[in-house]
Design a protein around this motif. Structure first.
Motif: not given
Ligand code: AMP
Ligand code: ZN
Length: 138
Positions: A75-85, A100-102, A36-41
């Motif tokens: 916004t989505f109330r998480f603490e961890n994230m992968n930034v992937l490309q 770029i994947h968030l 949930k909340g997977h974003v692309l730039i």
């Protein structure tokens, strides 16, 4: 690029859930998200990958990533994230337009971004380090 799905999204030919855009980039929700909340730039200019992009543009896209990530976190109330490309099919790139994947990470979410660690010797590490350093001309 007439057959590029992200170019079609940028031109409006294919709809997208747009989060933000400016003159050189568009930020959208991934249509088939890992979480949930997977974003692309995306840059608006068609460039295939990290090997082709203007480094200054890449810098601006990553700056945007660093500005959007904390807002996503709140916004989505998480603490961890992968930034992937990903770059190239062997590296898992399925859409050949730089992005770029968030990816928000939630406890026990089952998302898998991992690899098996190689057990190299110190001399192998040194050989690799030297070959790259010798070619770097920044
Ligand atoms: P990659 O595998 O790194 O090339 O990532 C491509 C991403 O694009 C995947 O996460 C897909 O889910 C996503 N994707 C594919 N088609 C669409 C679409 N029409 N709108 C939004 N995201 C898409
Ligand atoms: Zn494109």
């Amino acid at each position: 690029m007439s057959d590029c799905i992200f170019c079609k999204i940028i031109s409006g030919e294919i709809p997208s859930a747009t989060v933000y855009e400016n003159d050189e980039c568009k930020v959208i929700l991934d249509r088939f998200p890992s979480n949930k909340g997977h974003v692309l730039i995306l840059p608006k200019e068609h460039v295939a990958n990290i090997f082709e992009i203007d480094p200054a543009l890449a810098g601006r896209l990553f700056t945007l990533a660093a500005k959007i990530a904390p807002v996503m976190k709140d916004t989505f109330r998480f603490e961890n994230m992968n930034v992937l490309q990903n770059n190239g099919p062997v590296a898992g790139q399925t859409v050949s337009h730089f992005h770029i994947h968030l990816i928000p990470r939630y406890e026990n979410d089952g998302v898998n971004v991992s690899w098996k660690q190689l057990d190299l010797t110190d001399s192998e590490i040194e050989e690799i380090r030297k070959s790259l350093t010798d070619n770097l001309n920044l």
